[in-house]
Design a protein around this motif. Sequence first.
Motif: not given
Lengths: 347, 169
Positions: A140-142, A148, B70-71, B74, B77-78
């Motif tokens: 997944x990428x922000x 997202x 990274x996931x 993320x 952070x979400x």
Amino acid sequence: MSGGVDKATAGVIEQAADWVVRLHEDESMPAGERRAFVAWLRQSPVHVREFLLAEADWLALEGVDAERVTDVEALLADGEANVVPLRGSASAPSVKPRRRYRGIAGLAAAAMVAAVIATYFVFDAQPTESYVTALGEQRSVVLPDGSVVELNTQSRLDVRFDATHRDVDLLAGEALFTVEKDPTRPFRVFSGDVEVQAVGTQFNVYRQKEQTVVTVLEGRVAVQQHAASPAAAPEPVELSVGEQAVVQAEVTLRQSAPSRGKTVAWRQRRLVFEDEPLANVAVEFNRYNAQRIVVEGDALRAREINGVFNADRPEVIVQFVMRSRDVEMIEVPGEEWRLVGPSAPAE
Amino acid sequence: MARNQRRWLDEFTGEPGRRLLRYLAARLVDPQQADDLAQETYLRLLRVDEEAVIREPRAYALRVAANVAHEWRSLARNRLPHGSDALDVLEDGSSPEQAFEQQERMERLNRALETLNPNCRAVLLLHRRDKLTREQIAATVGISVGMVKKHLAQGLAVCRRFQAGGDES
């Protein structure tokens, strides 16, 4: 932590260090060695961990003794003093090489400054950012606006944001978009000649060989198919929650979507089939796995499958199909399962 | 496709790779996190096409690990309230904690170096600190290139063992 590391871990640490040093040689590694390295990595998570940690330390070692207090020449002289008694010979041979060292060290210091400066500029935002997933990989990428994107296996995505638009190209595969609201900058997803526009919403786009499937989970989106001339383009189709559009060459079919759970099941690496022909089931499994399922015989290809499967365990569906007496299976490990069944439906 | 794959991997071969690797390294400091990250990376490496990994194994493995890291970030952070940029500060390595970690790591490495035998330590410094190639080191020190590699691998292993086992002095 105390007592040092156990013997097994110490062995893995040594192997990892050896691989890292070899991987960093200037010439590229021969194929046979690369193969051996991958086999080693795939043996155990401990190997992967020690490889990653060794890479991290190898990088960090660049910054060691930054004030250059350690005099390498003194170390070498010291080393020689240790070596001489063992060998029982004089240390004359190394005098000449050592004199050369100062010049090289000067050059090296200059090169290091250049390298340090270079690292500071490379990570700036770029106009187009690409994201790729390998076979079986999901990520997944922000995006810069906080939206997202979750990318499924074997997908490619190009992201171009500017002051007026947030544009994303789905070049292959499947992605689930959760879009942040920004009325001043529409969010547009392009899948070939299909454009999906949203303001703030959640939707899934699956680019298949001959069609694109758009499913809305939240909010509304407009789906527009572009044609060579604007006059030939069909009207945009508006979709709201629970609706789905299947866009094929010049036809957009609008239908009610399968359940939300089914649409996003791929995020848990689950495959959900409802009366799905086995041929399509094979295509879905093959998106995730190197060993492919091949189905032969028209009647077998059309046989309908129902159920929930783990995308990473294709052998389960193979076993399931093989329960029928009219199916034969030939396995080529690492390559394929060939399922051969009747061409015509049984009487 | 091939071009995209290239670009995907290039990030770990050229200069940008150092920044990504540093990002990854920061996530390996905590042993529990390192274990989890390695476990997930391992599983993903099992799933992907082996031949693709073999083409550029180092870049590929690091890429997958960075993706996992990274996931997870993320996702974390979400869960934060919108507008929170506490984690963004962390990302560029300039937070006090991260600077501290970095300093700790350097100190450990410096201490580990002191335990090496003088030749091994000299070779490692010439290569990592002074950026000499293996061939230059061989000529400078008066040993074979093979011996240089041996010293480098041994030096790195001792540094790793020193950190893994706490102390070795």
